[in-house]
Design a protein around this motif. Structure first.
Motif, mmCIF file in Angstrom:
data_model
loop_
_atom_site.group_PDB
_atom_site.id
_atom_site.type_symbol
_atom_site.label_atom_id
_atom_site.label_comp_id
_atom_site.label_asym_id
_atom_site.label_seq_id
_atom_site.Cartn_x
_atom_site.Cartn_y
_atom_site.Cartn_z
ATOM 1 N N LYS A 34 0.859 -1.188 0.000
ATOM 2 C CA LYS A 34 0.000 0.000 0.000
ATOM 3 C C LYS A 34 0.891 1.233 0.000
ATOM 4 O O LYS A 34 1.900 1.296 0.699
ATOM 5 C CB LYS A 34 -0.891 0.018 1.242
ATOM 6 N N LEU A 35 0.506 2.212 -0.808
ATOM 7 C CA LEU A 35 1.282 3.431 -0.948
ATOM 8 C C LEU A 35 0.510 4.625 -0.398
ATOM 9 O O LEU A 35 -0.722 4.628 -0.435
ATOM 10 C CB LEU A 35 1.598 3.676 -2.430
ATOM 11 N N ASP A 36 1.231 5.630 0.095
ATOM 12 C CA ASP A 36 0.520 6.846 0.485
ATOM 13 C C ASP A 36 0.149 7.613 -0.784
ATOM 14 O O ASP A 36 0.584 7.269 -1.885
ATOM 15 C CB ASP A 36 1.320 7.695 1.472
ATOM 16 N N GLN A 37 -0.651 8.641 -0.639
ATOM 17 C CA GLN A 37 -1.209 9.347 -1.794
ATOM 18 C C GLN A 37 -0.121 9.895 -2.721
ATOM 19 O O GLN A 37 -0.211 9.778 -3.942
ATOM 20 C CB GLN A 37 -2.119 10.473 -1.310
ATOM 21 N N GLU A 38 0.911 10.490 -2.167
ATOM 22 C CA GLU A 38 1.986 11.071 -2.971
ATOM 23 C C GLU A 38 2.752 9.974 -3.727
ATOM 24 O O GLU A 38 3.009 10.096 -4.928
ATOM 25 C CB GLU A 38 2.947 11.869 -2.072
ATOM 26 N N GLU A 39 3.120 8.892 -3.038
ATOM 27 C CA GLU A 39 3.828 7.773 -3.689
ATOM 28 C C GLU A 39 2.973 7.157 -4.788
ATOM 29 O O GLU A 39 3.467 6.853 -5.872
ATOM 30 C CB GLU A 39 4.159 6.684 -2.660
ATOM 31 N N ASP A 165 -5.951 5.701 -6.219
ATOM 32 C CA ASP A 165 -6.807 5.276 -5.107
ATOM 33 C C ASP A 165 -6.609 3.793 -4.800
ATOM 34 O O ASP A 165 -6.536 3.397 -3.632
ATOM 35 C CB ASP A 165 -8.279 5.546 -5.426
ATOM 36 N N GLU A 168 -3.370 3.053 -3.025
ATOM 37 C CA GLU A 168 -3.434 3.358 -1.590
ATOM 38 C C GLU A 168 -4.105 2.227 -0.815
ATOM 39 O O GLU A 168 -3.782 1.988 0.342
ATOM 40 C CB GLU A 168 -4.205 4.650 -1.353
ATOM 41 N N GLU A 169 -5.031 1.535 -1.471
ATOM 42 C CA GLU A 169 -5.790 0.465 -0.798
ATOM 43 C C GLU A 169 -5.048 -0.874 -0.778
ATOM 44 O O GLU A 169 -5.019 -1.546 0.238
ATOM 45 C CB GLU A 169 -7.147 0.282 -1.488
#
Length: 180
Positions: A34-39, A165, A168-169
C-alpha cells in the motif's frame, strides 16, 4: 529469465539437443505494498510512462555486495556470446558467480549474470562468463554497473488497475521486461 532457446527432442529417440537463440533476457515481477497518496500518484505516472518508453529499476545484488567496483568497462570491441572481457576493476578484485551487472550501450541497459568466479589481474582486467549471451555487440569502454545493477525495459501489467486510489488500498503490481 525469459528464455528464447529450446530443446530439440527427436521423435525416434536419440540425444536431446539444446538450441540457443539470441534474445533471452530478464524480467522482474514487482508487487508494491500500500502506498501513500503522494507515492501512489508518482508510481502510477511513471508506470504509464514506462508502458511506451522504458522503465529502470535497481536489481538486487544478493550476498554481501560487491564492494569497491572501480570503474568497470568493456575491454575491446567486437565481443559476443557468453564471455566478456572487462577492465577498470580494482587490482585483484574477486568476481563472484551469481553476481549481476548491467551493460550500458547505445543508451540502453542490458542485464547479465556472472556464471563463474573470476579474479581481476593486477591491472584490473578480467574475463567473465555470463548468461544470457550478449544480445548486442558492445562497444569498447561501454560502462558496466556491477555494484548497483539495473534492469531496463517495458512495463507489462494491468494498467487498468494502476489507479492512485487503488494503490493506496492494495498497492500496485507489474512486470518489467527487458526490450531486447
Amino acid at each position: 529469465m525469459v528464455d528464447y532457446g529450446g530443446d530439440l527432442t527427436p521423435y525416434l529417440g536419440g540425444p536431446v539437443q539444446r538450441i540457443e537463440r539470441l534474445g533471452s533476457r530478464f524480467a522482474l515481477a514487482v508487487e508494491l505494498p500500500k502506498l501513500d497518496q503522494e507515492e501512489a500518484r508518482v508510481w502510477v505516472s511513471r508506470l504509464l510512462q514506462a508502458k511506451r518508453s522504458s522503465g529502470v529499476l535497481g536489481w538486487p545484488q544478493l550476498g554481501n555486495g560487491v564492494g569497491d567496483e572501480g570503474a568497470p568497462r568493456v575491454n575491446g570491441a567486437g565481443q559476443g556470446g557468453t564471455v566478456l572481457s572487462l577492465d577498470g576493476l580494482p587490482p585483484n578484485k574477486a568476481i563472484k558467480e551469481g553476481w549481476f551487472f548491467s551493460l550500458n550501450a547505445g543508451g540502453r541497459r542490458y542485464l547479465h549474470m556472472i556464471t563463474a568466479d573470476a579474479v581481476a589481474s593486477n591491472l584490473g582486467a578480467v574475463t567473465v562468463t555470463i548468461e544470457p549471451m550478449l544480445r548486442i555487440v558492445p562497444p569498447d569502454n561501454a560502462v558496466i554497473e556491477l555494484a548497483a545493477p539495473k534492469i531496463e525495459g517495458l512495463v507489462q501489467g494491468n494498467e487498468g488497475a494502476w489507479e492512485p486510489d487503488l494503490a493506496e488500498e492494495v498497492g500496485l503490481s507489474f512486470t518489467l521486461v527487458e526490450r531486447e
